[in-house]
Scaffold this active site. Structure first.
Site, short mmCIF file in Angstrom:
data_model
loop_
_atom_site.label_atom_id
_atom_site.label_comp_id
_atom_site.label_asym_id
_atom_site.label_seq_id
_atom_site.Cartn_x
_atom_site.Cartn_y
_atom_site.Cartn_z
N THR A 1 -0.26 -8.43 -43.22
CA THR A 1 -1.44 -8.18 -44.05
C THR A 1 -1.31 -8.98 -45.36
OG1 THR A 1 -0.37 -6.21 -44.97
CG2 THR A 1 -1.93 -5.85 -43.16
N ARG B 1 -0.46 -13.04 -46.05
CA ARG B 1 -1.18 -14.30 -45.97
C ARG B 1 -0.84 -15.00 -44.66
NH1 ARG B 1 -4.11 -12.66 -49.31
NH2 ARG B 1 -4.76 -13.64 -51.27
N GLU C 1 -8.93 -19.43 -42.22
CA GLU C 1 -9.89 -18.31 -42.25
C GLU C 1 -11.28 -18.80 -42.61
OE1 GLU C 1 -8.35 -15.20 -44.77
OE2 GLU C 1 -6.60 -14.91 -43.50
N HIS D 1 -9.00 -10.23 -42.46
CA HIS D 1 -8.55 -10.25 -43.87
C HIS D 1 -9.24 -9.11 -44.63
CE1 HIS D 1 -7.01 -12.94 -47.40
NE2 HIS D 1 -7.05 -11.66 -47.77
N ALA D 2 -9.02 -7.92 -44.09
CA ALA D 2 -9.73 -6.75 -44.61
C ALA D 2 -8.82 -5.80 -45.38
CB ALA D 2 -10.35 -5.98 -43.44
C1 MLT Z 1 -5.54 -10.23 -52.44
O1 MLT Z 1 -5.31 -11.40 -52.73
O2 MLT Z 1 -5.15 -9.30 -53.14
C2 MLT Z 1 -6.39 -9.92 -51.28
O3 MLT Z 1 -6.30 -10.93 -50.34
C3 MLT Z 1 -7.77 -9.67 -51.77
C4 MLT Z 1 -8.83 -9.97 -50.78
O4 MLT Z 1 -8.78 -9.50 -49.66
O5 MLT Z 1 -9.78 -10.71 -51.14
#
Ligand code: MLT
Length: 326
Positions: free
Chosen positions: A233, A235, A264, A282-283
């Site tokens: 979760t 990158r 993405e 990317h949720a």
């Molecule tokens: C983050 O960078 O904290 C998250 O990826 C935020 C998002 O999902 O945009």
């Protein structure tokens, strides 16, 4: 009137406190025409006349920054800033800010949604039940299993707290260990090889940097147990996707929960057709609470910088301070 772009698609049409904060400070708000993640070309066009951007995951490249000398702040609504060329931003006198402390609980909850979905065969059993197959089987317990956490920062710690509640054994790989937290919550620090070899669920919570790129690759995957699950979760850049697909196909690991991708939005790929893989778009970082908290924190960073204040805890390119002018 200075203009602020509200770039994230998740903020489109949202009437949150962040809007009042920006409006009260005298900014004109600009929303992208497209309600989806902007490409580099779309961002180039959208930034015309913009002084500050509440930024999502769109790419603030050197090309974008070269084209927009009027830009003063890129305020990420989130904590990762790999989509921003911070070197180019600093060279252009652009402050880059993040929103620390706003989304670690959202990410941790989503991480456990993925862990539970893969351990309990949630998708397969849901689909099988709906198809009248009544697919009863013994699923995996979490209690007593080893949760390996790569990166025990704010997010990794929030994940550890949930793992502790599930009765999991906690191990972590972290270059800057917080021994007090580890002692209080029963986390054992290990090196990377030990993390790979011992984890039943290996969850990634490191930023995407030159050093962490492809941390999970053919060699490191080969060190994991065949019964282990990978959860990402953090990158997409942390995992070499082709190597992960190969490991899943060869069953050298048991499955994966993946929220972030190398590219993405991703093109179709074998991960989307495997019954032992659960994917989300990317949720993890954005739930209703964290969305509002991230947006407000980003808006406040823009307002502070416009007033000559310096929100040091949010600025990720502090070298820009010497040349920063609103
Ligand atoms: C983050 O960078 O904290 C998250 O990826 C935020 C998002 O999902 O945009």
């Amino acid at each position: 009137m200075d203009k602020v772009l509200i770039a994230p698609a998740t903020l489109a049409g949202i009437d949150g406190e962040f809007l009042s904060v920006l409006k009260k400070a005298g900014f004109e708000l600009v929303f992208p025409k497209k309600k989806a993640q902007l490409t580099e070309d779309e961002l180039l066009e959208q930034l015309t006349g913009i002084r500050g951007s509440v930024a999502g995951s769109e790419p603030y490249t050197k090309r974008v920054l070269d084209a927009h000398p009027q830009l003063r702040v890129i305020a990420r609504a989130g904590v990762g800033y790999d989509a921003v060329d911070t070197e180019a931003a600093t060279a252009h006198g652009v402050a880059v800010t993040i929103t620390p402390g706003t989304n670690q609980d959202a990410v941790a909850e989503h991480t456990f949604a993925l862990i539970l979905a893969i351990a309990k065969n949630l998708i397969t059993q849901h689909l099988g039940t709906c198809a009248l197959k009544w697919p009863r089987q013994a699923n995996l317990p979490l209690r007593g299993r080893t949760l390996g956490i790569a990166g025990l920062g704010r997010i990794g710690k929030a994940v550890a707290l949930r793992g502790e509640c599930f009765g999991m054994k906690l191990i972590a790989y972290e270059p800057f260990p917080d021994h007090a937290f580890a002692k209080q919550h029963g986390v054992t620090f290990v090196n990377l090889d030990q993390l790979l070899a011992q984890s039943d669920f290996l969850s990634l919570h490191l930023p995407a940097t030159k050093d962490s790129r492809y941390l999970i690759n053919r060699d490191t995957l080969a060190k994991m147990k065949p019964s282990a699950y990978l959860v990402n979760t953090a990158r997409g850049a942390l995992v070499k996707e082709t190597d992960l697909i190969e490991a899943l196909q060869a069953k050298t690991i048991a499955g994966a929960g993946i929220d972030v991708f190398e590219e993405e939005p991703p093109a179709d790929n074998p991960l989307f057709h495997m019954s032992n893989v659960v994917v989300t778009p990317h949720a993890a970082g954005v739930d209703l609470q964290s969305r509002d908290d991230m947006a407000l924190s980003a808006a406040e960073a823009i307002v502070s910088l416009s007033r000559g204040e310096w929100p040091a805890e949010k600025v990720v390119n502090p070298a820009v301070k010497a040349t920063f002018r609103w």
